[in-house]
Design an enzyme around this catalytic site. Structure first.
Site, short mmCIF file in Angstrom:
data_model
loop_
_atom_site.label_atom_id
_atom_site.label_comp_id
_atom_site.label_asym_id
_atom_site.label_seq_id
_atom_site.Cartn_x
_atom_site.Cartn_y
_atom_site.Cartn_z
N GLU A 62 59.09 12.64 -80.73
CA GLU A 62 60.72 11.03 -81.13
C GLU A 62 59.47 9.99 -81.31
O GLU A 62 59.09 9.61 -80.33
CB GLU A 62 61.27 10.96 -80.18
N SER A 92 64.52 9.19 -81.22
CA SER A 92 65.34 9.12 -79.61
C SER A 92 66.90 9.07 -80.19
O SER A 92 66.99 8.69 -81.01
CB SER A 92 64.96 8.49 -79.12
#
Lengths: 248, 561
Positions: free
Chosen positions: A135, A161
């Site tokens: 992420e 994210s």
């Protein structure tokens, strides 16, 4: 970005209330683990707070939160959470600043080395390239914190994210490590983003791209342990980054 | 001093990370101490694991006492006994890789400084050892301990008795009532089944390798010394983190030789060969199957444990345990003494004050049960890459023989034939397409061997497979035959009625066929279609290596052969 948290959504009736608000869009007779159909769950819900959950007639926006972008930079697609990107960045063209890892990009951006209006490209962060498709939260948070999300886009074959916001396009497929066009971008190339039209394009002629493809050398991923296994078997994001039983 | 865990605890860029630690209830002091991952394999489906929460709690108490921050996370585990004899056993060996991979993911995902690995049973302990040397961060293994033996009809018994009882019952030697009474007596406590089966063998190996504290192999699960052992392990890991003592500092080639020597002296499970090969692979030590045989040939067999003999783990413990075995072997120069261990002292220092307390349980090296060790590696035109037999559990009249091949392409077919009375004295039951790729998962063939013994054929019928055996297996059972059938190994070419020549002292396993006949059969051979097309076993069967390589998973795409 909105002011509400998940607790506010829960107080407003939660997912059952959301289902009630989109009742006409549901396949009502789908089964759920509750023993009721999804239609029955929606019908039984209490939904009254239209400030937290808007109605279909009065939406925050007429189309959904996620958009898929296609183009010669993402032949198998890419994803952006457009509800979290400021509308003035939905159509953008700028020069690429290319980085081969999130850490490389973070160091330069933090030091003020990226011109507002650029398109930051972070590649070799896909399922195979990472490996593990990390992420890109660090760089997106720093760009947002520095105010760059108002002017500067980001394009990556990594993930985001759920808390990422800004004009950030990720999950670019095929990924750079597997020879996707993201591997061919050079500093200064112009990249064109058009979220309403669903387009992500590299404004470089095909013959130049072909020349670059001939010169491209694939990277050497790890071979040991679980990451070696993963890099050997993972598919691109467009296939859900699943592992196939055996490599071809 | 920089610590690995600073990657998640230090600096302004890790504010969010610290927020999450504070959400866990940690204090600033907790965060500035070593973060110790406590891998807890407790679950409610393995009797050997049912009490591991108390072991993990004791380990955490030790970590705290020594100034570390313990952070518990789970590991899965399969009960090989419950998985025996059906599709469940396809997953047993494969689960070893899953556990190793998941411990790697957790340890690296959170950048722990060190690990306490709370384990017990067959595939979990080797997975912890593999993960420890793969990660190479400070680690210590602490096991749950063996079960006590049960009592039935005035005899001490363990789980093997119930496995063999199925054959006894089929042969009319046991009534249904007796079977039920036996079932309820053989497993009286928590812990790993009381014989020197694979779980107890591997917990002894962890101790002999130096990655677990003395006593880890044999202290019974119900004995409170286990709780003290776990606390000591928790204290030791904090010191090891401060001194940066890593698994590969301990698991050297010499440490492996110590473990193999101990294995041969006590007659450990054939599975120890697979698992020690895999540990060597993860530690990047080049080890071949030959090493096991070389060590076996020079190591006296000192303890006749179930299934090869009468003694259970509680007797080995009372006799002095692994330290006493290693001390006895060191009298013949068979143990490398100057190696580091997790106690902070060397092997030699650990065993210096030990003695054999029960000389009938651990024999002296001058009067061993046999002059060579428990396991033998065989080769021949049936096993070009080797086969493994626990020779300490083979009746002397079966050591050299010629037998008639009865060929089966699955374990189930073989069991039906055995219990159906179709196997004759002088036969050898061949079970193939049960290797790592073929099974898939290289199932343990305990039911066929136990059924043969139960039917009274244990002294007259041999068994040969590209699968594995349980640590509870006894009899003339040769396994790990490599290459396996699905890869075109010669075991695939056998036909009903072929004559097989077995010579265990001579280390030979051959079929009496000419090279030309074997070549003719090979040219006509086609493998059975793959049994797993989706899911974990499909991936496993595509990537697993052969038994003589430890059946580890390898990733060929990037040239990692």
């Amino acid at each position: 970005m909105g002011p509400n948290t998940i607790n506010d959504l829960h107080s407003a009736g939660g997912i059952p209330a959301v289902l009630k608000s989109i009742r006409s869009l549901l396949k009502a007779d789908a089964l759920t683990v509750s023993g009721k159909t999804i239609g029955e769950v929606a019908d039984a819900a209490e939904w009254s707070d239209t400030r937290v959950i808007h109605s279909l007639e009065d939406p925050i926006r007429p189309d959904g939160g996620l958009a898929v972008l296609w183009g010669n930079l993402a032949p198998d697609g890419s994803l952006v959470k457009k509800s979290a990107a400021t509308p003035k960045m939905w159509v953008h063209e700028g020069p690429a600043r290319v980085f081969d890892s999130m850490e490389a990009a973070t160091a330069v951006v933090e030091a003020g080395g990226v011109e507002p209006g650029s398109v930051v490209v972070i590649r070799y962060e896909g399922p195979v390239g990472g490996p593990g498709m990390r992420e890109m939260q660090m760089i997106t948070a720093i760009m947002s914190g520095m105010g760059l999300s108002e002017t500067t886009a980001l394009v990556t074959d990594g993930r985001f994210s759920g808390s990422t916001r800004g004009p950030c396009i990720g999950y670019v497929s095929p990924e750079a490590a597997l020879g996707g066009p993201l591997a061919l971008v050079e500093d200064g190339d112009r990249i064109s983003i058009d979220i309403p039209a669903g387009k992500l394009d590299l404004l470089v002629p095909d013959d130049e791209l072909e020349r670059r493809r001939q010169r491209w050398i694939p990277p050497t991923p790890p071979t040991k342990g679980i990451l070696g296994l993963y890099a050997s078997l993972a598919q691109s994001a467009a296939q859900g980054a699943v592992l196939v039983p055996a490599c071809k | 001093m920089t610590r690995r865990s600073h990657e998640v605890t230090k600096g302004p860029r890790r504010s969010a990370h610290r927020s999450l630690f504070y959400a866990l209830g940690m204090t600033e002091e907790d965060l500035s101490s070593p973060l110790i991952g406590v891998v807890n394999a407790a679950n409610e489906i393995i009797p050997g694991h049912m009490h591991l929460d108390t072991i993990a709690d004791a380990a955490k108490a030790g970590v705290l006492r020594a100034g570390g921050t313990p952070i518990e996370f789970p590991a899965i585990g399969i009960c090989d006994g419950i998985a025996m004899g059906h599709q469940g056993m396809n997953y047993s060996l494969a689960s070893r890789e899953l556990i190793t991979d998941s411990v790697e993911a957790m340890a690296n995902g959170h950048q722990f400084d060190g690990l306490v690995m709370v384990t017990n049973c067959d595939k979990i302990t080797p997975a912890m050892l593999m993960a420890a040397v793969r990660l190479n961060i400070p680690a210590i293994v602490v096991s749950g301990g063996p079960m006590l033996a049960g009592k039935f009809a005035g005899q001490s018994v363990d789980l093997l008795a119930t496995f063999e009882a199925a054959g006894n019952y089929a042969a009319g030697k046991l009534t249904a009532e007796e079977l039920m009474e036996m079932e309820q007596s053989t497993c009286p406590t928590c812990g790993s089944c009381a014989g020197l089966f694979t779980a107890n063998s591997m917990n002894c190996m962890a101790e002999a390798l130096g990655l677990a504290l003395p006593g880890n192999g044999t202290i019974p699960a119900v004995d409170s010394r286990r709780l003290r052992l776990a606390k000591q392990a928790g204290m030791r890991i904090v010191d090891m983190v401060h001194k940066n003592v890593r698994p590969r500092d301990i698991v050297t080639l010499e440490a492996l030789e110590n473990a193999i020597s101990t294995d041969m002296a006590i007659g450990g499970s054939t599975n120890t060969v697979l698992h020690l090969l895999a540990v060597a692979y993860e530690a990047e030590l080049g080890v071949e199957l030959e090493l096991f045989d070389r060590i076996s040939q020079r190591t006296p067999y000192l303890a006749k444990m179930s299934p090869s003999g009468e003694h259970f783990m509680e007797h080995l413990d009372a006799a002095g345990g692994i330290p006493a075995v290693m001390k006895e072997l060191s009298r013949k120069g068979l143990i490398h003494l100057d190696l580091p261990t997790v106690t902070g002292k060397t092997v030699g220092e650990n065993i210096a004050g030990t003695n054999i307390l029960l000389p009938n349980v651990i024999h002296s090296v001058d009067a061993p049960h046999r002059p060579d060790g428990g396991l033998a590696i065989l080769r021949g035109n049936l096993a070009p890459d080797g086969a493994v037999v626990k020779q300490s559990a083979v009746s002397p009249k079966m050591l050299v023989q010629e037998c008639v091949a009865r060929v089966f392409d699955s374990e189930d077919d073989a069991i039906n034939a055995i219990l159906g009375g179709q196997i004759n004295k002088g036969d050898i039951v061949v079970i193939r397409y049960e290797g790592p790729k073929g099974g898939p998962g290289m199932r343990e063939m305990l039911l066929p061997t136990a059924s043969l013994i139960g039917m009274g054929l244990g002294e007259d019928v041999a068994l040969m497979t590209d699968g594995r055996f349980s640590g509870a297996t006894r009899g003339a059972a040769m396994g790990h035959v490599s290459p396996e059938a699905v890869e075109g190994g010669p075991i695939a070419l056998l036909e009903e009625g072929d004559i097989i020549s077995v010579d265990i002292p001579g280390r030979k396993l051959n079929v009496k066929l000419s090279a030309e006949e074997l070549a003719r059969r090979k040219a006509a051979w086609k493998p059975l279609p793959p049994r797993a097309r989706r899911g974990y076993l499909a991936r496993y069967s595509a990537l697993v290596s052969s038994a003589d390589e430890g059946a580890v998973m390898k990733t060929p795409r990037w040239g990692n052969e």
